[in-house]
Design an enzyme around this catalytic site. Sequence first.
Site: not given
Length: 472
Positions: A64, A67, A157, A311-313, A424-425
Amino acid sequence: MKKIIQIMLLFLLFFALPLQSFASIDGAVISNLGTSNVALTIRDADTGKMVYSHNGDKLMRPASNMKLISGAAALGILGEDYRFTTELYMDGTVQSHVLNGNVYIKGSGDPTLTKENFQAFANVLKQNGIKTINGNLIGDDTAFSGSTLPVGVDKADESYYFGARTSAITMSQNADFDASTVIIEAKPGKVGAKPTYSIEPNLSGLVISNQAKTVNKGQKNTLTIKRVYNSNKVIISGSLPQGSSAKEWVTLQNPSKNTMQAIKTTLQNAGIKFVNNSKIVLAPVSNEAKLLHTNKSRPLAAIFPAFMKLSNNSIADILVKALGQQELGEGSTLAGINVMKSYSQLLDVPVDKWRFADGSGLSDANRVTTNGLAQLLFNVQQQPYFNTYFISLPIAGNSERMVGGTLRKRLTEANLQNRIYAKTGYIPNVYTLSGYVKGNSGKQYIFSILLENKANGNTHIDRAMASIVKSL
């Protein structure tokens, strides 16, 4: 020649920091992160000067941290004041409160659209004298193209919020803006009976199969809520003990159609009827249609904290397609990542060897370097949107959810709280952290850590960061 260059680089690095500090950082890297599957870069936030680099030019998966790139491009190109629009149209004529024609919803990817907006559409139709629709409800999602399923999402997923599909017509349930999902919450009934459940905003075209049962308090909660792959069927299964509950964000199989169904249900609940043969159709707005209402999202700057801190995908995937649509007239992921790459080059980030697959970092195919990410983080400081970018990053050890975000339960020691602003990721076998840190000297630094193939990677990164902060 190569050996001479390496020696010169080491010479420069040794003199960029006091020798003792350099040795402390190097020790923290080796003892906590290892040497072969890690890259780390530290730059002076004021000058951009590199003060430490370990494998800084090694291509690594960013998770992430991707982003950071898509976010900079979105703020730089779309702008902090950018608003997504959703338009309501009608064609035909209204006679005796009956619309003999169609109602249209034209989307542009607004991830903040909620049932309150759907209710506003109902109010507008009523204000135009419409109580019955003798026609179809048509969704125009042509602003985006290509696959709705994000790159890197596998079959296992596909039901979960982090792998939500991307469409120009979509919806969210709350201020987290997990677009293209519904929230399903199950609560226990009598022992032996099926749990009850609720759905926000409504069923939205999904079909629920409740196969779960209520068990005695104290027994194990095994309840799962999952959509069957490539279908609208959601299965609730397992055991739910009395005194507990379960909640899941379930993705929509076809965001455009499912959202249109959610809108139709809201209109019906508001008292607007549809004739029996009325259908939900996906098609462009007719040239004869009349614009009745334009809903505008909150500005991009106001959406950014949910995007970065949580961390909104889905927001990342939507922003990428919006970039492609705005700059290249093509709302596809490929067009969007080409815009991201061009914008990174505009910021003098050396991305020629990088691999761009998406804007969220969920794909295993992305490749970046810590030297380049740190360069990006230095150069965005000069951009007019930097304050929005900076304050939207998770803040280490701050327990408030929309302040600390994904770092609220990490780096919680008193000497680390509120001094690390970083993204973060995580994807399987990859842990990352990149951002800004205030060292014990009081000086601000930029850092980027990419770690692969190490169990409990966040723990190792946090230990390394604690040591690095003391050395800076």
